[in-house]
Write a protein that holds these residues in place. Sequence first.
Motif, PDB file in Angstrom:
ATOM      1  N   LEU A 176     -23.158  26.047 -11.590  1.00  0.00           N
ATOM      2  CA  LEU A 176     -23.267  27.472 -11.909  1.00  0.00           C
ATOM      3  C   LEU A 176     -24.076  28.196 -10.846  1.00  0.00           C
ATOM      4  CD1 LEU A 176     -22.764  29.797 -13.923  1.00  0.00           C
ATOM      5  CD2 LEU A 176     -24.907  29.134 -15.027  1.00  0.00           C
ATOM      6  N   LEU A 177     -25.192  27.604 -10.447  1.00  0.00           N
ATOM      7  CA  LEU A 177     -26.026  28.209  -9.407  1.00  0.00           C
ATOM      8  C   LEU A 177     -25.267  28.308  -8.090  1.00  0.00           C
ATOM      9  CD1 LEU A 177     -28.956  29.203  -8.951  1.00  0.00           C
ATOM     10  CD2 LEU A 177     -29.483  26.905  -8.197  1.00  0.00           C
ATOM     11  N   LEU A 178     -24.532  27.262  -7.736  1.00  0.00           N
ATOM     12  CA  LEU A 178     -23.755  27.261  -6.499  1.00  0.00           C
ATOM     13  C   LEU A 178     -22.649  28.316  -6.528  1.00  0.00           C
ATOM     14  CD1 LEU A 178     -23.105  25.855  -3.777  1.00  0.00           C
ATOM     15  CD2 LEU A 178     -21.535  24.409  -5.082  1.00  0.00           C
ATOM     16  N   VAL A 179     -21.918  28.401  -7.625  1.00  0.00           N
ATOM     17  CA  VAL A 179     -20.801  29.357  -7.716  1.00  0.00           C
ATOM     18  C   VAL A 179     -21.298  30.792  -7.632  1.00  0.00           C
ATOM     19  CG1 VAL A 179     -19.067  30.283  -9.304  1.00  0.00           C
ATOM     20  CG2 VAL A 179     -19.224  27.829  -8.927  1.00  0.00           C
ATOM     21  N   VAL A 180     -22.324  31.112  -8.392  1.00  0.00           N
ATOM     22  CA  VAL A 180     -22.831  32.493  -8.372  1.00  0.00           C
ATOM     23  C   VAL A 180     -23.414  32.816  -7.000  1.00  0.00           C
ATOM     24  CG1 VAL A 180     -24.522  34.069  -9.375  1.00  0.00           C
ATOM     25  CG2 VAL A 180     -23.186  32.587 -10.861  1.00  0.00           C
ATOM     26  N   GLY A 181     -24.137  31.881  -6.412  1.00  0.00           N
ATOM     27  CA  GLY A 181     -24.702  32.126  -5.079  1.00  0.00           C
ATOM     28  C   GLY A 181     -23.631  32.345  -4.032  1.00  0.00           C
ATOM     29  N   LEU A 200     -32.915  29.380 -13.041  1.00  0.00           N
ATOM     30  CA  LEU A 200     -31.903  28.326 -12.987  1.00  0.00           C
ATOM     31  C   LEU A 200     -32.331  27.186 -12.065  1.00  0.00           C
ATOM     32  CD1 LEU A 200     -28.506  30.269 -12.932  1.00  0.00           C
ATOM     33  CD2 LEU A 200     -29.339  28.718 -14.691  1.00  0.00           C
ATOM     34  N   ALA A 201     -32.937  27.523 -10.941  1.00  0.00           N
ATOM     35  CA  ALA A 201     -33.389  26.478 -10.018  1.00  0.00           C
ATOM     36  C   ALA A 201     -34.513  25.644 -10.639  1.00  0.00           C
ATOM     37  CB  ALA A 201     -33.849  27.108  -8.706  1.00  0.00           C
ATOM     38  N   VAL A 202     -35.449  26.293 -11.315  1.00  0.00           N
ATOM     39  CA  VAL A 202     -36.540  25.562 -11.973  1.00  0.00           C
ATOM     40  C   VAL A 202     -35.988  24.681 -13.089  1.00  0.00           C
ATOM     41  CG1 VAL A 202     -38.588  25.854 -13.430  1.00  0.00           C
ATOM     42  CG2 VAL A 202     -38.338  27.181 -11.335  1.00  0.00           C
ATOM     43  N   ALA A 203     -35.016  25.202 -13.852  1.00  0.00           N
ATOM     44  CA  ALA A 203     -34.403  24.399 -14.912  1.00  0.00           C
ATOM     45  C   ALA A 203     -33.692  23.180 -14.327  1.00  0.00           C
ATOM     46  CB  ALA A 203     -33.423  25.256 -15.717  1.00  0.00           C
ATOM     47  N   LEU A 204     -33.030  23.370 -13.206  1.00  0.00           N
ATOM     48  CA  LEU A 204     -32.348  22.261 -12.551  1.00  0.00           C
ATOM     49  C   LEU A 204     -33.347  21.207 -12.072  1.00  0.00           C
ATOM     50  CD1 LEU A 204     -29.652  21.152 -11.561  1.00  0.00           C
ATOM     51  CD2 LEU A 204     -29.979  22.427  -9.467  1.00  0.00           C
ATOM     52  N   VAL A 205     -34.452  21.637 -11.512  1.00  0.00           N
ATOM     53  CA  VAL A 205     -35.482  20.696 -11.059  1.00  0.00           C
ATOM     54  C   VAL A 205     -36.106  19.979 -12.254  1.00  0.00           C
ATOM     55  CG1 VAL A 205     -37.771  20.559  -9.989  1.00  0.00           C
ATOM     56  CG2 VAL A 205     -35.962  21.899  -8.914  1.00  0.00           C
ATOM     57  N   ALA A 206     -36.351  20.705 -13.345  1.00  0.00           N
ATOM     58  CA  ALA A 206     -36.929  20.076 -14.536  1.00  0.00           C
ATOM     59  C   ALA A 206     -35.983  19.040 -15.119  1.00  0.00           C
ATOM     60  CB  ALA A 206     -37.258  21.144 -15.574  1.00  0.00           C
ATOM     61  N   LEU A 207     -34.701  19.360 -15.172  1.00  0.00           N
ATOM     62  CA  LEU A 207     -33.732  18.395 -15.695  1.00  0.00           C
ATOM     63  C   LEU A 207     -33.611  17.183 -14.778  1.00  0.00           C
ATOM     64  CD1 LEU A 207     -30.958  20.774 -17.007  1.00  0.00           C
ATOM     65  CD2 LEU A 207     -32.362  19.216 -18.351  1.00  0.00           C
ATOM     66  N   ALA A 208     -33.643  17.412 -13.491  1.00  0.00           N
ATOM     67  CA  ALA A 208     -33.579  16.290 -12.559  1.00  0.00           C
ATOM     68  C   ALA A 208     -34.810  15.403 -12.700  1.00  0.00           C
ATOM     69  CB  ALA A 208     -33.450  16.805 -11.129  1.00  0.00           C
ATOM     70  N   SER A 209     -35.970  16.007 -12.885  1.00  0.00           N
ATOM     71  CA  SER A 209     -37.201  15.246 -13.071  1.00  0.00           C
ATOM     72  C   SER A 209     -37.141  14.445 -14.367  1.00  0.00           C
ATOM     73  CB  SER A 209     -38.393  16.196 -13.089  1.00  0.00           C
ATOM     74  OG  SER A 209     -39.563  15.507 -13.436  1.00  0.00           O
ATOM     75  N   TRP A 210     -36.663  15.067 -15.442  1.00  0.00           N
ATOM     76  CA  TRP A 210     -36.535  14.378 -16.731  1.00  0.00           C
ATOM     77  C   TRP A 210     -35.579  13.197 -16.594  1.00  0.00           C
ATOM     78  CZ3 TRP A 210     -32.022  14.660 -19.976  1.00  0.00           C
ATOM     79  CH2 TRP A 210     -32.190  14.032 -21.206  1.00  0.00           C
ATOM     80  N   ARG A 211     -34.488  13.405 -15.889  1.00  0.00           N
ATOM     81  CA  ARG A 211     -33.506  12.345 -15.702  1.00  0.00           C
ATOM     82  C   ARG A 211     -34.086  11.231 -14.845  1.00  0.00           C
ATOM     83  NH1 ARG A 211     -29.644  11.235 -12.032  1.00  0.00           N
ATOM     84  NH2 ARG A 211     -27.901  10.026 -12.802  1.00  0.00           N
ATOM     85  N   TRP A 212     -34.804  11.583 -13.797  1.00  0.00           N
ATOM     86  CA  TRP A 212     -35.381  10.570 -12.919  1.00  0.00           C
ATOM     87  C   TRP A 212     -36.422   9.732 -13.664  1.00  0.00           C
ATOM     88  CZ3 TRP A 212     -33.983   8.646  -8.432  1.00  0.00           C
ATOM     89  CH2 TRP A 212     -34.882   7.832  -7.767  1.00  0.00           C
ATOM     90  N   ASN A 213     -37.261  10.376 -14.475  1.00  0.00           N
ATOM     91  CA  ASN A 213     -38.266   9.651 -15.249  1.00  0.00           C
ATOM     92  C   ASN A 213     -37.620   8.775 -16.319  1.00  0.00           C
ATOM     93  OD1 ASN A 213     -40.405  10.665 -13.817  1.00  0.00           O
ATOM     94  ND2 ASN A 213     -40.654  12.423 -15.147  1.00  0.00           N
TER      95      ASN A 213
END
Length: 91
Positions: free
Chosen positions: A42-47, A74-87
């Motif tokens: 979504l972030l990529l398409v809108v950008g 959206l970028a912060v949410a993406l980083v938070a989800l990536a961090s949650w997934r990595w942990n």
Amino acid sequence: MTNPYRGPEHQPTSSAREDAAETRWMVREGIGLAIASMFGLLLLVVGLMLASGQIAASTTTAITIGVAIGFVVLAVALVALASWRWNGRES
């Protein structure tokens, strides 16, 4: 009256518990990957649509700031989800 076809109740084995834990881990990983992929796409398409001029941000300052804040959220949410997934990989 008891059912003659039914055996005694069995407790789950350690192998069954490990399989259940691995299944929960795989589901968590799959959900995290799917959500992060959707937000990223979504972030990529809108950008890209903004950059190519297919959609235009309004010229008013309030709307432009709102769009910028939306991208940051959206970028912060993406980083938070990536961090949650990595942990989740470590547990």
